[in-house]
Scaffold this motif. Structure first.
Motif, mmCIF file in Angstrom:
data_model
loop_
_atom_site.group_PDB
_atom_site.id
_atom_site.type_symbol
_atom_site.label_atom_id
_atom_site.label_comp_id
_atom_site.label_asym_id
_atom_site.label_seq_id
_atom_site.Cartn_x
_atom_site.Cartn_y
_atom_site.Cartn_z
ATOM 1 N N THR A 21 4.838 3.443 0.465
ATOM 2 C CA THR A 21 4.695 3.097 1.884
ATOM 3 C C THR A 21 6.020 2.555 2.410
ATOM 4 N N THR A 22 6.167 2.596 3.729
ATOM 5 C CA THR A 22 7.405 2.115 4.333
ATOM 6 C C THR A 22 7.544 0.601 4.238
ATOM 7 N N SER A 23 6.469 -0.110 3.902
ATOM 8 C CA SER A 23 6.564 -1.556 3.673
ATOM 9 C C SER A 23 7.203 -1.882 2.329
ATOM 10 N N GLN A 47 4.883 -4.401 -5.505
ATOM 11 C CA GLN A 47 5.325 -4.890 -4.212
ATOM 12 C C GLN A 47 6.807 -4.596 -3.980
ATOM 13 N N ALA A 48 7.261 -4.838 -2.758
ATOM 14 C CA ALA A 48 8.640 -4.527 -2.405
ATOM 15 C C ALA A 48 9.639 -5.285 -3.266
ATOM 16 N N THR A 167 -3.608 -2.321 4.950
ATOM 17 C CA THR A 167 -2.935 -3.604 4.806
ATOM 18 C C THR A 167 -2.949 -4.057 3.349
ATOM 19 N N GLU A 171 -0.871 -7.882 5.554
ATOM 20 C CA GLU A 171 0.311 -7.292 6.187
ATOM 21 C C GLU A 171 0.209 -5.766 6.159
ATOM 22 N N SER A 172 0.704 -5.134 7.223
ATOM 23 C CA SER A 172 0.616 -3.679 7.329
ATOM 24 C C SER A 172 1.381 -2.994 6.203
ATOM 25 N N LEU A 173 0.791 -1.927 5.679
ATOM 26 C CA LEU A 173 1.475 -1.100 4.687
ATOM 27 C C LEU A 173 2.537 -0.215 5.322
ATOM 28 N N GLY A 174 2.464 -0.033 6.628
ATOM 29 C CA GLY A 174 3.344 0.921 7.275
ATOM 30 C C GLY A 174 2.801 2.328 7.080
#
Length: 207
Positions: A21-23, A47-48, A167, A171-174
């Motif tokens: 995802t973009t997140s 996670q990022a 989400t 928080e949004s996943l994008g």
């Protein structure tokens, strides 16, 4: 099905879905129709910042899976995966996602060439592992797992994943993105291009 398997070779047959995802959150969903623990769904999430999370449906699955793969956090959650006309709706504690699945992917067309009994055989999967890693960097078909286990991925089909919404922890996943960098729960990642594969996973444990 028995919840207390004693075999030294355990087979899990179902589907694995991988999507970025973009997140920066990368998600791998295992939807197991047949397993030593009965049917279940679990989620591996990175996670990022690179930290990894296992979302499991019960303590038994959580203990076995976290003994085979590496996670920073393990959580048992009320986990539901529902197939829809577009793909999959996933309700997994802090993760809420709707994932769109499209047609057969280029990988899926290649996989049709190999008869399924051969595609699931551990000897074939050991032999083709170097080729699989060249064709899909980060992916693999045979390797070592936790606690002295050996693992084999027999993939027999693949479809494109075309979209994701939802989400993580509020928080949004994008939107959809490549599964990049590769996830690092075990010896191999899913392919970089988001997709869902039909798979039989065989885990051999030391006697």
């Amino acid at each position: 099905m028995s919840r207390n398997p004693e075999s030294t070779e355990r087979r899990f047959r179902g589907k694995i879905l991988g999507v970025g995802t973009t997140s920066g959150v990368r998600i791998v969903v295992g939807m197991w129709e047949r397993s030593p623990f009965g049917p279940f769904t679990d989620v591996f999430l990175e996670q990022a910042d690179g930290s990894s999370v296992l979302l499991a449906p019960d303590e038994l699955v959580a203990a076995y899976v976290s003994g085979t793969y590496r996670f920073d956090t393990v959580s048992v959650v009320d986990l539901r995966a529902r197939r829809t006309a577009r793909g999959l709706d996933l309700d997994a504690g802090p993760l809420q996602a709707s994932i769109d699945v499209g047609g057969i992917s280029p990988l899926g067309r290649v996989l049709r060439i190999v008869p399924k009994p051969i595609a699931r055989d551990w000897r074939w999967l050991t032999a083709i592992d170097p080729v699989a890693r060249l064709v899909a960097p980060g992916a693999g078909t045979a390797g070592s797992a936790g606690n002295g286990r050996r693992e084999y991925y027999g993939v027999t089909g693949a479809h494109d994943v075309t979209g994701v919404r939802g989400t993580w922890a509020g928080e949004s996943l994008g939107s959809i993105a490549p599964l990049d960098p590769p996830v690092a729960f075990g010896f191999a990642s899913m392919p970089r291009i988001p997709q869902v594969v039909d798979v039989e996973t065989t885990i051999r444990e030391p006697v």
